[in-house]
Scaffold this active site. Structure first.
Site, PDB file in Angstrom:
ATOM      1  N   LYS A  35      46.488   8.088 -15.230  1.00 29.41           N
ATOM      2  CA  LYS A  35      45.298   7.889 -15.060  1.00 29.41           C
ATOM      3  C   LYS A  35      44.428   9.048 -14.145  1.00 29.41           C
ATOM      4  O   LYS A  35      45.092  10.018 -13.729  1.00 29.41           O
ATOM      5  CB  LYS A  35      44.926   6.515 -14.121  1.00 29.41           C
ATOM      6  N   TYR A 287      25.355  27.666   7.615  1.00 28.63           N
ATOM      7  CA  TYR A 287      24.211  26.721   8.370  1.00 28.63           C
ATOM      8  C   TYR A 287      24.842  26.179   9.797  1.00 28.63           C
ATOM      9  O   TYR A 287      25.928  25.983  10.093  1.00 28.63           O
ATOM     10  CB  TYR A 287      24.285  25.506   7.538  1.00 28.63           C
TER      11      TYR A 287
END
Length: 397
Positions: A35, A287
């Protein structure tokens, strides 16, 4: 250039891990869980290799995942663990639904009767997970009802351990006891043969009494152990493979070794240096100026950011491998880029390989290490990289 890193998948590593699961469990049938795009490794290629190795079944979460495998030519039995809505696909592509409630059983029976096409189903019992499955107090009466339904054949019984790493062994044993009682009840009602399966990767490794008729490994097929491990330097982990000693009441530690010597991680994540920048001592990086150079530094800019699965939580909190040497991530990880300090890496040039996950020369960065730094689990690391990056496949070390 294409954005994001390259994910290299070693299919032979997946095959090796499959063989380890076989060896641990005495060659029991394996329901290989593929999955979520095989935990980010590519469900079609991984499934083909697992089928080649002898997987008896493949398990996916939703019907669309199974349909994609069928359309790729995979003919092995496919178990759909959660989905109950794309009902036409189950008949068109010969899929095995997992029945969680009586209404779903009725819907499948009605459709099967209309088509005059029988369908095999597995029943899921909720033994203590609290997510999906028949309540154990009501299961016996529901079994009686399901047995009588037209064109419906119950061929499997499954459940799911609440502790993925089996850290609470007593709770796992309680769930297993409940499950075994349900299995015996179903057998007494004439449901034979019945494939019972509850053993996830952790149980494959540490709870041999749960192996039953088949095992259902997921994470270990891709090279990682879900067991609670002792974290060593740089995120390396060691764990115990527990096996039942003949005549003993429970499993004993027979083998204890590093994860890498038993399971082989199948995923390597690479990028290249986009740019090299010389910054003076006292220069901010990225940043918020969360990193200030403490010396004259050489900073490499990588074309990978949180949009590519390299989490912002790795800001000032992780390493990459450049020429086999660990280089720290500095400053905040941006949407499209990340910066690393390569001041101590001799001869580094723009365009050369950087390993975000995997081995380079003598060192390795594992999904377990990154998960520990990110406060998450290896599953999330693998699926985040795998589902957002281009994949290339190899079939050997």
């Amino acid at each position: 250039m294409d954005r994001g890193p390259i994910v290299e998948i070693d299919l032979e590593a997946i095959a090796h891990n499959f063989r380890i699961a076989k060896k641990i469990t005495g060659n029991r049938p394996i329901i290989a869980v593929v999955k979520a795009d095989a935990y980010g490794h590519g469900s079609i290629e991984a499934s083909r290799r697992l089928v080649k190795e002898g997987a008896s079944y493949l398990a996916v979460a939703y019907a669309a995942e199974a349909v994609a495998l069928r359309q790729a030519g995979i003919k092995t039995s496919l178990i759909v663990l959660f989905d109950k809505y794309d009902i036409n696909d189950y008949f068109k592509y010969n899929l095995v639904p997992v029945i969680h409630d009586i209404k779903t059983a009725q819907v499948f029976s009605k459709e099967a009767k209309k088509r005059k096409q029988g369908i095999s189903v597995h029943i899921k019992a909720d033994t203590g997970m609290g997510r999906l499955g028949f309540n154990i107090d009501d299961l016996e009466k529901n079994i009686n009802a399901i047995i009588k339904m037209d064109f419906l054949t119950v061929t499997g019984l499954m459940s799911h351990f609440s502790d993925a790493d089996l850290s609470d062994r007593s709770y796992a044993l309680m769930q297993l006891d409940r499950f075994n009682k349900l299995k015996n009840t179903m057998i007494k009602k004439g449901l034979k043969p019945l494939i019972s399966h509850i053993a996830n990767s952790a149980a494959v490794m540490s709870l041999p009494e749960s192996h039953l008729d088949a095992i259902r490994p997921g994470l270990m097929l891709y090279g990682y152990s879900p067991l609670a491990a002792e974290q060593g330097p740089r995120g390396h982990s060691s764990f115990a493979v527990l096996r039942r000693t003949e005549g003993a009441k429970g499993p004993s530690i027979k083998i204890r070794q590093t994860l890498e010597s038993l399971l082989r991680p199948a995923m390597t994540v690479k990028t290249k240096i986009l740019s090299l920048r010389k910054l003076r001592k006292g220069s901010p990086v990225s940043y918020g100026r969360t990193f200030i150079t403490s010396r004259d530094s050489l900073i490499a800019v990588l074309p990978v950011g949180y949009a590519d699965g390299y989490s912002r939580v790795f800001s000032n909190n992780s390493d990459v491998l450049v020429r086999g040497k660990r280089s720290p991530v500095v400053g905040r990880v941006c949407m499209d880029t990340a910066m690393v300090d390569v001041t101590d890496v001799r001869g580094v040039i723009e365009g050369e390989d950087v390993v975000l996950l995997g081995r380079q020369k003598a060192d390795v960065i594992t999904a377990s290490e990154l998960a520990m730094k990110a406060g998450t689990i290896p599953y999330e690391i693998l699926t985040s990289f795998g589902n957002k990056s281009r994949k290339v496949y190899t079939d050997g070390s």
